[in-house]
Design an enzyme around this catalytic site. Sequence first.
Site, PDB file in Angstrom:
ATOM      1  N   LYS A  61      -0.414   0.145   7.910  1.00 12.89           N
ATOM      2  CA  LYS A  61       0.510   0.295   6.863  1.00 12.89           C
ATOM      3  C   LYS A  61       0.099   2.327   6.639  1.00 12.89           C
ATOM      4  CE  LYS A  61       1.103   1.875   2.268  1.00 12.89           C
ATOM      5  NZ  LYS A  61      -0.421   1.362   1.107  1.00 12.89           N
ATOM      6  N   CYS A  72       0.992   9.001  -0.918  1.00 13.13           N
ATOM      7  CA  CYS A  72       0.789   8.346   0.768  1.00 13.13           C
ATOM      8  C   CYS A  72       1.445   8.981   1.674  1.00 13.13           C
ATOM      9  CB  CYS A  72       1.700   7.216   0.332  1.00 13.13           C
ATOM     10  SG  CYS A  72       1.397   5.548  -1.035  1.00 13.13           S
TER      11      CYS A  72
END
Length: 471
Positions: free
Chosen positions: A232, A286
């Site tokens: 991720k 993010c």
Amino acid sequence: MTASLYDSLLEPDAQRTQFGAGEIPVAVYGLGKMGLPLASVYAEHTGNVTGVDIDETVVERINVGDCHVQGEPGLPALVESLVADGSLTATTDAATAAADAVLHVVMVPTLIDDRNNPDLSAVKAAVDEIAAGLAPGDTVIFESTLPPRATTDVLRPRLAEESGLAGDCFGVAVCPERTSSGRALADIRGTHPKVVGGVDDESGRVAELVYGELVDNDIVRVADATTAEAVKVFEGLYRDVNIALANDLARLTGELGVDVRAAIDAANTQPYCDIHTPGPGVGGHCIPYYPYFVLNWLDGQPATLATARSVNDAMPRFVVDRVAEGLAVTRAASIADGGVSMADDRSDATPAPDEVLDGATVAVLGLTYRAGVEETRASPGIDICANLAARGASVLAADPLVDAEGLTATDVPAEELPDHAPDAVVLATAHEAFEALDWTALPPTVVVDGRDVLDLTGTDHRLYTVGRGWQ
């Protein structure tokens, strides 16, 4: 009847049946913009989900079938139906939810402190609540994005210590979310393959079984939890570095005398080339943060990540510099038209960029980091406002989703912009609402387009597009 998935003697098919029949109670910790969609998808498959959140208002709204998360197609109707049939309930009582659940899913954010260090405080708080009710055979799944090794080095030991259980009698897996705002339900259900990794083989098996029931796509089971965490984070690092390359190339537009965006598009026709799109900066919860999950967490210091961050962080100032450049040229032309020779007094004829911003009125279109998404974290538009204000400009801000509260800017509806006759306009976020702006109603203005969406042909505006230059 309550069943268990971890270290169970039942065959996988029997466990899948139990999972689908609601015999494995699920608790989802964190009911924000990604947590509520995740809890809803679990609930539609199991019919037995308790969502946990510290915000009483959020819990109260969910329990009457009211979805507090905006901009997610299908989510309001799904929440309403799941609450109505009892598949989904919400609570602030994490201890009770943890004691009742067998499968615990953590969807709270990993934060960054004021020194850009990863802050696991929210995740640790959820872990402590889970530990208070953790029982042998339970499984804890982290969907939160975590710095690599956080699960094995910090979170699993904390679960064992706080629960008093041996680490091998409960499961722990990492199954990071791969979800974007505005399409959460579709992404959770399987837009992308789902990556899962356990701290041991049994934990990995359980995670693979669970998400095999939830996701209409491939399950990619990796070697361990740390690999899943890394996957991720690496996705975000790739995008940050690639965008930094695009932004660096965009800075060369003037020197090269070429349309860099067109050059990138042509370069990308080669199958081994995939340069991203330049813009006014990188925002959201993010990409701007994940580099620090490596730089300020691990001992290794990859120079590329640090450089990419500095390039992308500098783009709001680059945009403001173009505003100043355009205003300086406009001011110089005005002086020349008034009879002052450009050669007479250079300091008067061509004002310094910082000086020309002092007292100028500049409108910024877009405070959210992405069009159509009500999220301002690390938004380039906000940084542009701050940079303009710091250099003496009077800043107007327009955004259909959020206001300028707390900023050094004045809220102005976009349709009222002509009434304020700004000296310059910056388009930072390409909200659909801005398409209706009547540019012909504005006096001749310097316009900087960070998103390559404006066509001001036939107007007297002086347009600069990031990656295309002055037009």
